[in-house]
Design a protein around this motif. Structure first.
Motif, PDB file in Angstrom:
ATOM      1  N   ILE A   1       9.283   1.656  -2.120  1.00  0.00           N
ATOM      2  CA  ILE A   1       9.650   2.345  -0.883  1.00  0.00           C
ATOM      3  C   ILE A   1       9.714   1.304   0.229  1.00  0.00           C
ATOM      4  CG2 ILE A   1       8.950   4.109   0.784  1.00  0.00           C
ATOM      5  CD1 ILE A   1       7.583   5.552  -1.566  1.00  0.00           C
ATOM      6  N   LEU A   2      10.917   1.114   0.808  1.00  0.00           N
ATOM      7  CA  LEU A   2      11.163  -0.020   1.677  1.00  0.00           C
ATOM      8  C   LEU A   2      11.127   0.290   3.166  1.00  0.00           C
ATOM      9  CD1 LEU A   2      14.116  -1.746  -0.227  1.00  0.00           C
ATOM     10  CD2 LEU A   2      11.681  -2.243  -0.388  1.00  0.00           C
ATOM     11  N   ASN A   3      11.131   1.572   3.559  1.00  0.00           N
ATOM     12  CA  ASN A   3      11.347   1.855   4.977  1.00  0.00           C
ATOM     13  C   ASN A   3      10.240   1.309   5.879  1.00  0.00           C
ATOM     14  OD1 ASN A   3       9.989   4.102   3.603  1.00  0.00           O
ATOM     15  ND2 ASN A   3       9.919   5.061   5.612  1.00  0.00           N
ATOM     16  N   THR A   4       8.999   1.255   5.390  1.00  0.00           N
ATOM     17  CA  THR A   4       7.929   0.695   6.218  1.00  0.00           C
ATOM     18  C   THR A   4       8.149  -0.803   6.421  1.00  0.00           C
ATOM     19  OG1 THR A   4       6.376   2.345   5.358  1.00  0.00           O
ATOM     20  CG2 THR A   4       5.447   0.436   6.457  1.00  0.00           C
ATOM     21  N   ALA A   5       8.482  -1.506   5.356  1.00  0.00           N
ATOM     22  CA  ALA A   5       8.715  -2.946   5.457  1.00  0.00           C
ATOM     23  C   ALA A   5       9.962  -3.266   6.271  1.00  0.00           C
ATOM     24  CB  ALA A   5       8.824  -3.558   4.065  1.00  0.00           C
TER      25      ALA A   5
ATOM     26  N   ASP B   1      -0.829 -10.552  -4.620  1.00  0.00           N
ATOM     27  CA  ASP B   1      -0.770 -10.539  -3.161  1.00  0.00           C
ATOM     28  C   ASP B   1      -1.032 -11.962  -2.686  1.00  0.00           C
ATOM     29  OD1 ASP B   1      -1.457 -10.397  -0.408  1.00  0.00           O
ATOM     30  OD2 ASP B   1      -1.977  -8.280  -0.611  1.00  0.00           O
ATOM     31  N   ILE B   2      -0.001 -12.590  -2.109  1.00  0.00           N
ATOM     32  CA  ILE B   2      -0.085 -14.009  -1.755  1.00  0.00           C
ATOM     33  C   ILE B   2      -1.154 -14.259  -0.699  1.00  0.00           C
ATOM     34  CG2 ILE B   2       1.191 -15.949  -0.745  1.00  0.00           C
ATOM     35  CD1 ILE B   2       3.741 -14.717  -2.003  1.00  0.00           C
ATOM     36  N   ALA B   3      -1.188 -13.430   0.360  1.00  0.00           N
ATOM     37  CA  ALA B   3      -2.143 -13.635   1.447  1.00  0.00           C
ATOM     38  C   ALA B   3      -3.579 -13.401   0.985  1.00  0.00           C
ATOM     39  CB  ALA B   3      -1.816 -12.723   2.623  1.00  0.00           C
ATOM     40  N   ALA B   4      -3.778 -12.349   0.204  1.00  0.00           N
ATOM     41  CA  ALA B   4      -5.133 -12.015  -0.263  1.00  0.00           C
ATOM     42  C   ALA B   4      -5.578 -12.881  -1.428  1.00  0.00           C
ATOM     43  CB  ALA B   4      -5.191 -10.544  -0.668  1.00  0.00           C
TER      44      ALA B   4
ATOM     45  N   ALA C   1      -4.390   0.911  -4.675  1.00  0.00           N
ATOM     46  CA  ALA C   1      -3.977  -0.493  -4.662  1.00  0.00           C
ATOM     47  C   ALA C   1      -2.497  -0.627  -4.993  1.00  0.00           C
ATOM     48  CB  ALA C   1      -4.821  -1.295  -5.654  1.00  0.00           C
ATOM     49  N   TRP C   2      -2.044   0.143  -5.992  1.00  0.00           N
ATOM     50  CA  TRP C   2      -0.634   0.057  -6.378  1.00  0.00           C
ATOM     51  C   TRP C   2       0.275   0.774  -5.396  1.00  0.00           C
ATOM     52  CZ3 TRP C   2       0.941  -3.503  -9.549  1.00  0.00           C
ATOM     53  CH2 TRP C   2      -0.001  -4.080 -10.402  1.00  0.00           C
ATOM     54  N   SER C   3      -0.250   1.755  -4.681  1.00  0.00           N
ATOM     55  CA  SER C   3       0.524   2.387  -3.618  1.00  0.00           C
ATOM     56  C   SER C   3       0.832   1.371  -2.522  1.00  0.00           C
ATOM     57  CB  SER C   3      -0.245   3.581  -3.040  1.00  0.00           C
ATOM     58  OG  SER C   3       0.468   4.153  -1.952  1.00  0.00           O
ATOM     59  N   ASN C   4      -0.139   0.529  -2.196  1.00  0.00           N
ATOM     60  CA  ASN C   4       0.087  -0.515  -1.194  1.00  0.00           C
ATOM     61  C   ASN C   4       1.136  -1.513  -1.658  1.00  0.00           C
ATOM     62  OD1 ASN C   4      -1.704   0.385   0.789  1.00  0.00           O
ATOM     63  ND2 ASN C   4      -3.457  -0.644  -0.157  1.00  0.00           N
ATOM     64  N   ILE C   5       1.142  -1.812  -2.932  1.00  0.00           N
ATOM     65  CA  ILE C   5       2.152  -2.726  -3.467  1.00  0.00           C
ATOM     66  C   ILE C   5       3.525  -2.065  -3.434  1.00  0.00           C
ATOM     67  CG2 ILE C   5       2.935  -3.880  -5.581  1.00  0.00           C
ATOM     68  CD1 ILE C   5      -0.084  -4.339  -6.193  1.00  0.00           C
ATOM     69  N   ARG C   6       3.584  -0.786  -3.788  1.00  0.00           N
ATOM     70  CA  ARG C   6       4.850  -0.054  -3.773  1.00  0.00           C
ATOM     71  C   ARG C   6       5.433   0.032  -2.366  1.00  0.00           C
ATOM     72  NH1 ARG C   6       5.713   6.347  -5.393  1.00  0.00           N
ATOM     73  NH2 ARG C   6       7.974   6.226  -5.703  1.00  0.00           N
TER      74      ARG C   6
END
Length: 367
Positions: free
Chosen positions: A87-91, A212-215, A257-262
């Motif tokens: 889901i891209l709209n937030t990004a 997650d690159i930052a984490a 966790a996977w929702s955040n990735i999605r």
């Protein structure tokens, strides 16, 4: 000034196309950032679930039906879209809600693609209006159907350039009874790719691997029956034998966790253009190093990288001599592909001319 046309009837849509001579921009939930300067055809008027047979694992929905609506109906029956579209709209900083037609038109495929397949692999049948204004039906509503040319697969990922999708039929799968996620922290991209690749190469049916690159955290997901998940989780930890502690997230915590990735939460608040970079998994760390990425998501064991980049970057700036392709999803005037193959470009042009002889559907969107 551009106009917006919205239809609730497929035949009205077909008559519109028959009479139309000027280009149109086809929109669904308008979540993907593209904004062509043409009159718009808003497909959200064609909305609603036409047929759903949980026992047959199939659903038929009009193209403008929201993804949220589809997933809520499926969840009530313990089922899901196994390819879990990103889901891209937030990004992208866009409003609106993704539609099921838009999901298949863009072949939006998320983390589970490495195991379950892409969106197009779940698409069984389509109804669409071609550039002549004809209503075309291809495929069917069951998993086993053979109906000649596989236009269904051609429409998936065509970004509305071949026709106006009015209805889609697709297969669904049961939701898992349990899930667990191994979290390996404090590792760089090179080590993360080693961990993710090693996990996929086991017999433990891993269906999600991301970093997650930052984490500096790698995530490895297992799903299935509860006892099976517990056994495979322990076995995978023993098999990986990495020189650091591995945390385990279970069920709701794992799903979160996977929702955040999605949702690409890790880069949603950053400025810049959103890039989708596809390379060989082993080349993922080199991309991270080359671009000096301080944040981003590496999915598909490192083969898919989501990152925000300063405006003005080109695909070649990003890839250099690394084999793969990169798409700027923030480009308002259309997708910007790299590594264009002249023969492929010619074939794409010939197909578009056949399906859309007047050249009115989303011109330039895949330039």
């Amino acid at each position: 000034m551009s106009q917006t046309f919205k239809f609730k009837d497929e035949q009205d849509l077909a008559r519109f196309v028959q009479e139309r001579v000027d280009p149109v921009f086809i929109t669904g939930g308008q979540t993907r950032g593209v904004d062509l300067e043409y009159d718009r055809v808003d497909m959200t008027g064609l909305s609603g679930i036409v047929d759903y047979e949980p026992g047959a694992l199939t659903m038929v929905a009009k193209a403008g039906t929201t993804l949220q609506n589809v997933e809520e109906v499926l969840k009530a029956e313990g089922q899901q879209l196994a390819f879990e579209p990103t889901i891209l709209n937030t990004a992208l900083g866009t409003s609106g809600a993704s539609t099921i037609g838009g999901v298949f038109a863009t072949n939006a495929s998320g983390t589970r693609r490495i195991q379950a397949g892409a969106a197009r692999d779940f698409l069984l049948g389509v109804r669409y209006v071609d550039g002549h204004g004809n209503v075309i039906k291809n495929g069917g509503r069951v998993m086993k159907n053979v109906t000649g040319y596989d236009i269904v697969k051609l429409m998936a990922g065509s970004w509305g350039t071949l026709g106006l999708l009015s209805e889609v039929s697709f297969k669904v799968l049961p939701m898992p009874a349990a899930q667990a996620t191994l979290v390996v922290s404090g590792i760089n991209a090179d080590v993360a790719v080693d961990v993710m690749t090693a996990s996929l190469n086991t017999a433990f049916d891993v269906n999600g691997v991301a970093y997650d690159i930052a984490a500096q955290c790698a995530y490895v997901r297992l799903e299935g029956f509860e006892q099976s998940v517990k056994y495979r989780t322990k076995s995978l930890i023993d098999t990986l034998a990495v020189d650091r502690e591995i945390a385990v997230l279970e069920n709701d915590d794992s799903a979160a966790a996977w929702s955040n990735i999605r949702l690409l939460t890790a880069i949603s608040n950053q400025s810049g253009d959103l890039w989708k970079i596809s390379v060989r998994p082993t080349d993922g760390p080199e991309i991270v190093q080359k671009l000096s990425l301080a944040s981003g998501i590496m999915d598909w064991s490192g083969g898919l990288i989501w990152a925000k980049m300063d405006a003005g970057k080109t695909a070649r700036d990003i890839l250099g001599d690394i084999s793969g392709h990169a798409i700027n999803l923030s480009a308002k005037t259309g997708l910007k592909f790299s590594n264009a193959n002249p023969a492929l470009a010619h074939l794409q042009g010939a197909i578009r001319k056949k399906f859309d002889p007047k050249g009115i559907f989303n011109p330039s969107i895949m330039g």
